[in-house]
Design a protein around this motif. Sequence first.
Motif, PDB file in Angstrom:
ATOM      1  N   ASP A 214       0.824  -1.211   0.000  1.00 50.39           N
ATOM      2  CA  ASP A 214       0.000   0.000   0.000  1.00 50.39           C
ATOM      3  C   ASP A 214       0.857   1.260   0.000  1.00 50.39           C
ATOM      4  N   CYS A 215       1.922   1.273   0.810  1.00 52.58           N
ATOM      5  CA  CYS A 215       2.807   2.452   0.899  1.00 52.58           C
ATOM      6  C   CYS A 215       3.877   2.466  -0.187  1.00 52.58           C
ATOM      7  N   GLN A 216       4.057   1.281  -0.822  1.00 52.67           N
ATOM      8  CA  GLN A 216       5.125   1.145  -1.811  1.00 52.67           C
ATOM      9  C   GLN A 216       6.469   1.539  -1.197  1.00 52.67           C
ATOM     10  N   GLU A 217       6.747   0.978   0.000  1.00 54.83           N
ATOM     11  CA  GLU A 217       7.989   1.272   0.703  1.00 54.83           C
ATOM     12  C   GLU A 217       8.655  -0.023   1.143  1.00 54.83           C
ATOM     13  N   HIS A 218       9.990  -0.055   1.018  1.00 54.86           N
ATOM     14  CA  HIS A 218      10.777  -1.146   1.566  1.00 54.86           C
ATOM     15  C   HIS A 218      11.000  -0.888   3.060  1.00 54.86           C
ATOM     16  N   LEU A 219      10.933  -1.951   3.874  1.00 51.58           N
ATOM     17  CA  LEU A 219      11.013  -1.812   5.326  1.00 51.58           C
ATOM     18  C   LEU A 219      12.060  -2.761   5.895  1.00 51.58           C
ATOM     19  N   CYS A 220      12.797  -2.257   6.912  1.00 58.04           N
ATOM     20  CA  CYS A 220      13.735  -3.135   7.615  1.00 58.04           C
ATOM     21  C   CYS A 220      12.931  -4.028   8.582  1.00 58.04           C
ATOM     22  N   LYS A 221      13.632  -4.899   9.269  1.00 59.68           N
ATOM     23  CA  LYS A 221      12.955  -5.853  10.163  1.00 59.68           C
ATOM     24  C   LYS A 221      12.150  -5.130  11.253  1.00 59.68           C
ATOM     25  N   SER A 222      12.744  -4.069  11.835  1.00 61.19           N
ATOM     26  CA  SER A 222      12.061  -3.329  12.905  1.00 61.19           C
ATOM     27  C   SER A 222      10.844  -2.583  12.378  1.00 61.19           C
ATOM     28  N   CYS A 223      11.029  -1.859  11.269  1.00 65.15           N
ATOM     29  CA  CYS A 223       9.919  -1.087  10.687  1.00 65.15           C
ATOM     30  C   CYS A 223       8.821  -2.015  10.182  1.00 65.15           C
ATOM     31  N   PHE A 224       9.226  -3.176   9.646  1.00 65.13           N
ATOM     32  CA  PHE A 224       8.264  -4.158   9.144  1.00 65.13           C
ATOM     33  C   PHE A 224       7.365  -4.646  10.287  1.00 65.13           C
ATOM     34  N   ALA A 225       7.986  -4.934  11.453  1.00 61.11           N
ATOM     35  CA  ALA A 225       7.228  -5.427  12.602  1.00 61.11           C
ATOM     36  C   ALA A 225       6.320  -4.344  13.187  1.00 61.11           C
ATOM     37  N   TYR A 226       6.751  -3.110  13.128  1.00 60.37           N
ATOM     38  CA  TYR A 226       6.022  -1.997  13.742  1.00 60.37           C
ATOM     39  C   TYR A 226       4.921  -1.450  12.834  1.00 60.37           C
ATOM     40  N   HIS A 227       5.042  -1.697  11.512  1.00 58.96           N
ATOM     41  CA  HIS A 227       4.209  -0.999  10.532  1.00 58.96           C
ATOM     42  C   HIS A 227       2.713  -1.190  10.783  1.00 58.96           C
ATOM     43  N   GLN A 228       2.261  -2.430  11.044  1.00 59.85           N
ATOM     44  CA  GLN A 228       0.827  -2.680  11.184  1.00 59.85           C
ATOM     45  C   GLN A 228       0.301  -2.404  12.597  1.00 59.85           C
ATOM     46  N   ARG A 229       1.209  -2.009  13.488  1.00 53.68           N
ATOM     47  CA  ARG A 229       0.759  -1.645  14.824  1.00 53.68           C
ATOM     48  C   ARG A 229       0.009  -0.314  14.821  1.00 53.68           C
ATOM     49  N   LEU A 230       0.347   0.531  13.839  1.00 59.38           N
ATOM     50  CA  LEU A 230      -0.344   1.813  13.738  1.00 59.38           C
ATOM     51  C   LEU A 230      -1.750   1.601  13.198  1.00 59.38           C
ATOM     52  N   LYS A 231      -2.690   2.338  13.753  1.00 61.18           N
ATOM     53  CA  LYS A 231      -4.085   2.178  13.365  1.00 61.18           C
ATOM     54  C   LYS A 231      -4.293   2.449  11.874  1.00 61.18           C
ATOM     55  N   ALA A 232      -3.572   3.465  11.359  1.00 62.28           N
ATOM     56  CA  ALA A 232      -3.736   3.835   9.946  1.00 62.28           C
ATOM     57  C   ALA A 232      -3.205   2.759   9.004  1.00 62.28           C
ATOM     58  N   ASN A 233      -2.282   1.933   9.499  1.00 59.33           N
ATOM     59  CA  ASN A 233      -1.632   0.939   8.641  1.00 59.33           C
ATOM     60  C   ASN A 233      -2.130  -0.481   8.909  1.00 59.33           C
ATOM     61  N   LYS A 234      -3.142  -0.613   9.744  1.00 61.24           N
ATOM     62  CA  LYS A 234      -3.549  -1.923  10.239  1.00 61.24           C
ATOM     63  C   LYS A 234      -3.892  -2.901   9.118  1.00 61.24           C
ATOM     64  N   HIS A 235      -4.489  -2.404   8.065  1.00 64.72           N
ATOM     65  CA  HIS A 235      -4.930  -3.296   6.979  1.00 64.72           C
ATOM     66  C   HIS A 235      -3.997  -3.254   5.769  1.00 64.72           C
ATOM     67  N   HIS A 236      -2.814  -2.701   5.947  1.00 60.62           N
ATOM     68  CA  HIS A 236      -1.859  -2.664   4.829  1.00 60.62           C
ATOM     69  C   HIS A 236      -1.363  -4.067   4.506  1.00 60.62           C
ATOM     70  N   HIS A 237      -1.094  -4.279   3.244  1.00 64.21           N
ATOM     71  CA  HIS A 237      -0.631  -5.583   2.770  1.00 64.21           C
ATOM     72  C   HIS A 237       0.904  -5.616   2.805  1.00 64.21           C
ATOM     73  N   LEU A 238       1.469  -6.470   3.700  1.00 64.19           N
ATOM     74  CA  LEU A 238       2.919  -6.610   3.821  1.00 64.19           C
ATOM     75  C   LEU A 238       3.366  -7.922   3.203  1.00 64.19           C
ATOM     76  N   VAL A 239       4.495  -7.883   2.501  1.00 70.50           N
ATOM     77  CA  VAL A 239       5.084  -9.102   1.916  1.00 70.50           C
ATOM     78  C   VAL A 239       6.528  -9.203   2.352  1.00 70.50           C
ATOM     79  N   ASN A 240       7.044 -10.444   2.393  1.00 67.12           N
ATOM     80  CA  ASN A 240       8.433 -10.626   2.810  1.00 67.12           C
ATOM     81  C   ASN A 240       9.377 -10.286   1.673  1.00 67.12           C
ATOM     82  N   LYS A 241      10.683 -10.347   1.953  1.00 69.19           N
ATOM     83  CA  LYS A 241      11.690  -9.880   0.993  1.00 69.19           C
ATOM     84  C   LYS A 241      11.730 -10.742  -0.268  1.00 69.19           C
ATOM     85  N   ASP A 242      11.279 -11.992  -0.180  1.00 66.73           N
ATOM     86  CA  ASP A 242      11.302 -12.861  -1.354  1.00 66.73           C
ATOM     87  C   ASP A 242      10.227 -12.498  -2.365  1.00 66.73           C
TER      88      ASP A 242
END
Length: 458
Positions: free
Chosen positions: A45-73
């Motif tokens: 959704d954000c079209q952003e690459h995330l490190c391990k910490s940011c990846f884990a924290y991203h969906q904790r925010l209410k605004a990002n709760k339903h964002h689609h996250l995929v792993n590095k592969d």
Amino acid sequence: MAVSGRKGADFQSSISKGSAEDFDHRCEPCLAIGQQIESHGFCVDCQEHLCKSCFAYHQRLKANKHHHLVNKDNMDKHAVSKESDECTEKCQVHKKEVIKFFCPKHEALGCNDCIVLNHRACDIDYIPEKCAGIGDSAEFRELLRELDQKINGADNIIKQASNREKELDYCCDKLLKEITMFRKEINDRLDQLQKQIQIDADKKKSTDKQTVNKVLEQCTNISSDIKQLQSRLQDYKTSQQNGQLYITMKQAKSKLKSEEIKEADRSLEMTNMQYTFEQNQDLENILSRQDAFGKLKETTLSLKPWDIAVMPQDKIAVTMSDKKEILIMTTAGKLSTVRKFPVAGDCRGIAYHRGHLYTVCINPKCVFITDTQGKVQNTILLDNKRFDHPSYLLLSKDLRHICINNWYGHSVFSITLQGDISAEYKNKNFDCPLGMMMLDHGSLLVCCVGGIHRISAD
């Protein structure tokens, strides 16, 4: 030291990290605060690459709760291609560092180390934040136009150098023929003297041709370098590598400020000599003298007259741009100079109308209106940004407008007597406009490299 568009603390964090590691992708939120951390995943959704910490924290925010996250592969499958603001060119001083900054004050590109060591007190531009959309900017278009002008200047010197090379051959050939003809009129004792003066002539020819060939090579290389820069600029724009585009633009601007073409012109000017053989009329009485045969004479050639205007009573006005003066000459009988007067500029094109001379100049770029004695009646200043190299002018029939060519700018302007531009004709095939003529119905004929253009009165 201030970095445009970033906080001081963020900048210090960035420069403390040193060179970027060899990652395929970096965490974009961390990169924004100057940290180089390998990407662990991707937010579709954000079209952003995330490190391990940011990846884990991203969906904790209410605004990002339903964002689609995929792993590095799988993140490359979901990434949308976008403009690259990443800088990849290595610093010439600090070989392992990447150029990421530009100092407007010193007009210098640099890496982290360069900025820390040499530009602490400067306001610094952070290239990834400054280069967005630069390929569509007026600055980019202006740079391409200036590069074209630079190439035209180099090509013009190349043409002059090529013609000068032919003149050197002609002058030397003529010199040797004169020597041979004169040699037939004297006895064998002059063989040794003839040989010496021929050696002097060949030496001078060799020296001048070396200079001309050097100018040819230098200007050819300049033209080639600029064309390469143009190609890189277009390639980076097409591939949307804005970081590299920014860097190459600054490098191209540095090239534009180079004095190489002017230096080549000055070097070529040093060969502007006419070789003639000066015969000794008293030769029969002074054969025993060492210089009895004659000597090689060098004459510095003045530039040819630039333009002519016809005046009443068998008179003409001639501009001499090299001497910054106008000659008033008579055409009755033998052509001769009646008087001359100075002009406060490099005078080029000239026209006459009802007792006044209109002369266009460069350095400064203006039109001087004088009487036939040289007294200035009015000065029309030309726009320095619009006029690159005004060379010829033409008065309209009603004297309400003056047509002036713009040689390097590939255009012709019509201006009022107050200096305001009333019209402009410009065409990509309008190459180096020179002489002009106005027809009775008001249309304009302009002589250009490769042909004649006809411009309608409107």
